[in-house]
Design a protein around this motif. Structure first.
Motif, short mmCIF file in Angstrom:
data_model
loop_
_atom_site.label_atom_id
_atom_site.label_comp_id
_atom_site.label_asym_id
_atom_site.label_seq_id
_atom_site.Cartn_x
_atom_site.Cartn_y
_atom_site.Cartn_z
N SER A 18 0.83 -1.20 0.00
CA SER A 18 0.00 0.00 0.00
C SER A 18 0.87 1.26 0.00
O SER A 18 2.09 1.19 0.14
CB SER A 18 -0.92 0.00 1.22
N THR A 19 0.23 2.40 -0.12
CA THR A 19 0.93 3.68 -0.15
C THR A 19 0.45 4.57 0.99
O THR A 19 -0.66 4.41 1.50
CB THR A 19 0.71 4.40 -1.48
N LEU A 20 1.29 5.51 1.37
CA LEU A 20 0.97 6.42 2.45
C LEU A 20 -0.19 7.35 2.08
O LEU A 20 -0.36 7.74 0.92
CB LEU A 20 2.18 7.28 2.79
N ASP A 21 -0.97 7.70 3.08
CA ASP A 21 -2.02 8.70 2.92
C ASP A 21 -1.39 9.99 2.41
O ASP A 21 -0.44 10.51 3.02
CB ASP A 21 -2.67 8.92 4.29
N PRO A 22 -1.87 10.56 1.30
CA PRO A 22 -1.28 11.79 0.76
C PRO A 22 -1.25 12.94 1.77
O PRO A 22 -0.31 13.74 1.76
CB PRO A 22 -2.19 12.13 -0.43
N HIS A 43 9.79 -7.10 3.94
CA HIS A 43 10.13 -7.07 2.51
C HIS A 43 9.41 -5.91 1.81
O HIS A 43 9.98 -5.27 0.91
CB HIS A 43 9.76 -8.40 1.84
N ALA A 44 8.18 -5.63 2.21
CA ALA A 44 7.38 -4.61 1.53
C ALA A 44 7.78 -3.20 1.94
O ALA A 44 7.82 -2.28 1.10
CB ALA A 44 5.90 -4.83 1.81
N TYR A 45 8.07 -2.99 3.22
CA TYR A 45 8.23 -1.63 3.75
C TYR A 45 9.56 -1.39 4.46
O TYR A 45 9.77 -0.31 5.03
CB TYR A 45 7.09 -1.32 4.72
N ALA A 51 -2.06 -1.35 14.76
CA ALA A 51 -0.94 -1.46 13.84
C ALA A 51 -1.05 -0.37 12.78
O ALA A 51 -2.14 0.11 12.48
CB ALA A 51 -0.91 -2.84 13.17
N ALA A 52 0.10 -0.01 12.22
CA ALA A 52 0.15 0.89 11.07
C ALA A 52 0.31 0.04 9.81
O ALA A 52 1.09 -0.91 9.80
CB ALA A 52 1.31 1.87 11.21
N GLU A 53 -0.41 0.39 8.76
CA GLU A 53 -0.38 -0.42 7.54
C GLU A 53 0.96 -0.33 6.83
O GLU A 53 1.47 -1.34 6.31
CB GLU A 53 -1.50 0.02 6.59
N ILE A 54 1.57 0.87 6.77
CA ILE A 54 2.81 1.07 6.02
C ILE A 54 3.98 0.99 7.01
O ILE A 54 4.58 1.99 7.40
CB ILE A 54 2.81 2.43 5.29
N MET A 90 -1.11 4.56 7.03
CA MET A 90 -0.30 5.22 8.03
C MET A 90 1.05 4.52 8.20
O MET A 90 1.13 3.29 8.13
CB MET A 90 -1.02 5.22 9.38
N PRO A 91 2.12 5.30 8.48
CA PRO A 91 3.43 4.71 8.71
C PRO A 91 3.67 4.44 10.19
O PRO A 91 2.92 4.92 11.07
CB PRO A 91 4.38 5.80 8.22
N HIS A 92 4.71 3.71 10.47
CA HIS A 92 5.18 3.54 11.85
C HIS A 92 5.42 4.92 12.47
O HIS A 92 5.98 5.81 11.84
CB HIS A 92 6.49 2.74 11.84
N GLY A 93 4.98 5.08 13.72
CA GLY A 93 5.20 6.34 14.43
C GLY A 93 4.12 7.38 14.25
O GLY A 93 4.21 8.48 14.80
N PHE A 94 3.04 7.06 13.51
CA PHE A 94 2.04 8.10 13.23
C PHE A 94 1.32 8.57 14.48
O PHE A 94 0.77 9.68 14.51
CB PHE A 94 1.04 7.60 12.19
#
Length: 331
Positions: A14-18, A217-219, A267-270, A299-303
């Protein structure tokens, strides 16, 4: 946000929220990206990390009071604890022990002051922010001993009288390394025959020293923030070289969860650590441990540090408070 059962079985990166990307851009332009501590050194890396937290922490939530007190660890170490009392705290309310993230190497009660305040107001409960000993100066299990000392102090008549909380109802919340510390604190309380905590919020935790999962592997290249190689360094500073998977206080992913309180899992998806939480959710299911799980899409880690700047973080914080209050039987 969604439950685990809503996730696709055929996993797609997936991609980060713009909106979050736009939030991060000026931080990157200002050079507020924590350098590799293995290259820059821990002191230089911490200085950039502290500047990053100053940049994302304003405006801070107003609370009734903030006080720094000290607990005493088993080896005599004085453990600073920052206590934020919200304006809406009821007498004899439950209290929260907050364990910050940062791979056990970064962060303290000043970098996370804004988070501590925001959590206090969102929950309507006193929050006790733990300033545990960090790596690489202090390896496992010193941070765990500091957390246990804070729990003991929070349960004392002295601190209950000073801060007005219910010493018999202590919750713990931790993010990333702090989630590892929160989980192992509950396991250590059980192993030592001490009263268990009333509930836990575990947010995008690091639960096993492994780097071959789908999410790594993905992120794990660091483009979304946390990198697999940084996680490898964090684990090595905490535990030293070698295999630590046989000790659940070191790698609690597959720990026996008997006797643990209700768990609220985020959890954060990204995030390269996404599979740590997904696999821990499966462990909770297998063991019949009461839990809830929510995923922050895009969302990334740390959001969860962005309580001052991002509506999505504030929404997830409100959800965390609702989930944990419900686990206590509160509305």
């Amino acid at each position: 946000m969604c439950a685990l059962c809503d996730m696709q079985t055929d996993r797609i990166k997936s991609t980060l929220d713009p909106a979050f990307v736009a939030l991060l851009a000026p931080l990157k332009d200002a050079g507020l990206v924590t350098p590799d501590p293995a290259v820059a050194g821990i002191d230089a890396a911490r200085r950039v990390n502290e500047a990053y937290f100053r940049a994302i922490s304003e405006p801070k939530v107003a609370v009734r009071s903030v006080t720094v007190v000290e607990a005493r660890a088993s080896d005599g170490h004085r453990v600073p604890v920052k206590v934020a009392i919200p304006h809406n705290a009821a007498p004899n309310a439950p209290a929260i022990l907050y364990c910050h993230g940062g791979g056990y190497a970064f962060g303290d009660i000043d970098t996370h002051d804004g988070v501590i305040r925001a959590y206090a107001e969102a929950f309507g409960m006193p929050v006790f922010g733990l300033d545990y000993r960090r790596t690489p100066e202090h390896a496992f299990p010193l941070a765990l001993e500091d957390a246990l000392a804070a729990v003991t102090a929070m349960r004392s008549a002295d601190w209950a009288g000073q801060f007005g909380h219910d010493p018999s109802t202590i919750l713990v919340i931790g993010d990333s390394a702090g989630a590892h510390l929160a989980l192992t604190t509950m396991l250590a309380l059980r192993e030592r025959g001490l009263p268990q905590l009333a509930g836990a919020g575990l947010i995008y935790g690091m639960y096993a020293r492994r780097f071959d999962t789908w999410s790594h592997h993905a992120y794990g290249d660091g483009s979304a923030g946390l990198a697999s190689e940084r996680m490898r360094w964090f684990w090595d500073q905490l535990m030293g070289p070698g295999d630590s998977a046989g000790d659940p206080l070191k790698e609690p992913l597959n720990a026996d969860l008997t006797g643990l309180p209700p768990l609220t899992l985020f959890a954060a998806e990204i995030d390269c650590l996404l599979d740590d939480t997904l696999d821990f959710v499966e462990s909770c299911k297998r063991q019949g441990r009461r839990h809830t799980f929510d995923l922050a899409r895009g969302m990334p880690h740390g959001f969860m540090h962005f309580t001052a700047l991002y509506d999505g973080t504030r929404e997830m914080l409100a959800l965390l408070a609702r989930r944990m209050r419900a686990a206590l039987g509160q509305s």
